[in-house]
Design a protein around this motif. Structure first.
Motif, PDB file in Angstrom:
ATOM      1  N   ALA A 192      14.714 -10.762  12.656  1.00  0.00           N
ATOM      2  CA  ALA A 192      15.467  -9.526  12.404  1.00  0.00           C
ATOM      3  C   ALA A 192      15.914  -9.419  10.950  1.00  0.00           C
ATOM      4  O   ALA A 192      15.901  -8.334  10.368  1.00  0.00           O
ATOM      5  CB  ALA A 192      16.667  -9.436  13.341  1.00  0.00           C
ATOM      6  N   ASP A 193      16.275 -10.551  10.339  1.00  0.00           N
ATOM      7  CA  ASP A 193      16.701 -10.523   8.935  1.00  0.00           C
ATOM      8  C   ASP A 193      15.521 -10.665   7.962  1.00  0.00           C
ATOM      9  O   ASP A 193      15.710 -10.737   6.761  1.00  0.00           O
ATOM     10  CB  ASP A 193      17.747 -11.598   8.661  1.00  0.00           C
ATOM     11  N   LYS A 194      14.296 -10.732   8.502  1.00  0.00           N
ATOM     12  CA  LYS A 194      13.048 -10.825   7.741  1.00  0.00           C
ATOM     13  C   LYS A 194      12.928 -12.100   6.901  1.00  0.00           C
ATOM     14  O   LYS A 194      12.126 -12.179   5.983  1.00  0.00           O
ATOM     15  CB  LYS A 194      12.840  -9.578   6.886  1.00  0.00           C
ATOM     16  N   GLN A 195      13.695 -13.112   7.234  1.00  0.00           N
ATOM     17  CA  GLN A 195      13.649 -14.360   6.475  1.00  0.00           C
ATOM     18  C   GLN A 195      12.728 -15.400   7.103  1.00  0.00           C
ATOM     19  O   GLN A 195      12.371 -16.376   6.451  1.00  0.00           O
ATOM     20  CB  GLN A 195      15.053 -14.930   6.317  1.00  0.00           C
ATOM     21  N   ILE A 196      12.337 -15.197   8.358  1.00  0.00           N
ATOM     22  CA  ILE A 196      11.447 -16.131   9.048  1.00  0.00           C
ATOM     23  C   ILE A 196      10.208 -15.376   9.510  1.00  0.00           C
ATOM     24  O   ILE A 196      10.304 -14.303  10.112  1.00  0.00           O
ATOM     25  CB  ILE A 196      12.138 -16.782  10.269  1.00  0.00           C
ATOM     26  N   THR A 219       7.589 -10.236  -0.510  1.00  0.00           N
ATOM     27  CA  THR A 219       8.429 -11.324  -0.032  1.00  0.00           C
ATOM     28  C   THR A 219       7.597 -12.599  -0.067  1.00  0.00           C
ATOM     29  O   THR A 219       6.436 -12.597   0.324  1.00  0.00           O
ATOM     30  CB  THR A 219       8.926 -11.057   1.398  1.00  0.00           C
ATOM     31  N   TYR A 220       8.202 -13.690  -0.530  1.00  0.00           N
ATOM     32  CA  TYR A 220       7.520 -14.980  -0.616  1.00  0.00           C
ATOM     33  C   TYR A 220       8.013 -15.896   0.496  1.00  0.00           C
ATOM     34  O   TYR A 220       9.208 -15.940   0.794  1.00  0.00           O
ATOM     35  CB  TYR A 220       7.780 -15.627  -1.984  1.00  0.00           C
ATOM     36  N   TYR A 221       7.069 -16.628   1.087  1.00  0.00           N
ATOM     37  CA  TYR A 221       7.376 -17.545   2.182  1.00  0.00           C
ATOM     38  C   TYR A 221       6.716 -18.888   1.923  1.00  0.00           C
ATOM     39  O   TYR A 221       5.621 -18.961   1.355  1.00  0.00           O
ATOM     40  CB  TYR A 221       6.841 -17.004   3.509  1.00  0.00           C
ATOM     41  N   ASN A 268       8.948  -5.311  14.010  1.00  0.00           N
ATOM     42  CA  ASN A 268       8.818  -6.400  13.028  1.00  0.00           C
ATOM     43  C   ASN A 268       7.550  -7.218  13.228  1.00  0.00           C
ATOM     44  O   ASN A 268       7.505  -8.413  12.926  1.00  0.00           O
ATOM     45  CB  ASN A 268      10.046  -7.306  13.020  1.00  0.00           C
ATOM     46  N   ASP A 269       6.504  -6.586  13.738  1.00  0.00           N
ATOM     47  CA  ASP A 269       5.214  -7.248  13.916  1.00  0.00           C
ATOM     48  C   ASP A 269       4.336  -7.006  12.697  1.00  0.00           C
ATOM     49  O   ASP A 269       4.285  -5.898  12.152  1.00  0.00           O
ATOM     50  CB  ASP A 269       4.488  -6.706  15.147  1.00  0.00           C
TER      51      ASP A 269
END
Length: 163
Positions: free
Chosen positions: A121-125, A22-24, A94-95
């Motif tokens: 929760a949606d893993k986007q942040i 995943t890219y952030y 989610n840690d």
């Protein structure tokens, strides 16, 4: 029908055995200071809970009250380096815990650290803190998922390695 089920099972097994990348895009700062780095990050999570990260950090500004930092970063605005990290991911909470393993830092703008992240929760942040540096306040990291960042990430990474 058997072929479809077989293909689905093979796809699922392949997907669960390999890392999910995943890219952030985000930033690192310190509360009440002018310290600021931006980042483009790639986080890989394995099905066994191991995690790795590659952070391409770009120096933007530092606290001008610290003469040592001012001298260290003089003339380096918009320079960048890569921080390679490894750690763990807890799917239940989610840690993500990551710590620096190596740096590709031709301009000496990066330091080593430990990251304590939480994924939304949606893993986007992705958000969290870094360890205290030199008895200062911990750094704060905030990043949002960017689905189309793989090419930008790889291009920037190649540029760092070629300089």
């Amino acid at each position: 029908m058997k072929k479809i089920i077989s293909a689905a099972v093979i796809f699922f097994l392949m997907h669960s055995c390999f890392a999910q990348s995943t890219y952030y895009k985000g930033e690192w700062s310190v509360k009440n200071k002018k310290d600021l780095f931006t980042c483009l990050a790639k986080i890989d999570v394995q099905s066994d809970g191991t995690a790795t990260g590659e952070f391409i950090w770009t120096y933007i500004s530092i606290d001008s009250n610290n003469a040592e930092l001012v001298e260290m970063y003089k003339g380096k605005k918009n320079y960048f380096g890569i921080e390679y990290t490894a750690g763990t991911f807890n799917a239940g909470s989610n840690d993500i815990y990551l710590e620096t393993k190596t740096l590709s830092d031709p301009w000496k703008i990066l330091g080593t650290t430990k990251y304590y992240f939480k994924l939304s929760a949606d893993k986007q942040i992705l958000y969290g803190t870094t360890t205290d540096l030199n008895d200062e306040a911990p750094g704060l990291v905030y990043a949002a998922e960017v689905k189309s960042a793989a090419k930008e990430f790889n291009d920037l990474k190649s540029k760092i390695k070629s300089d």
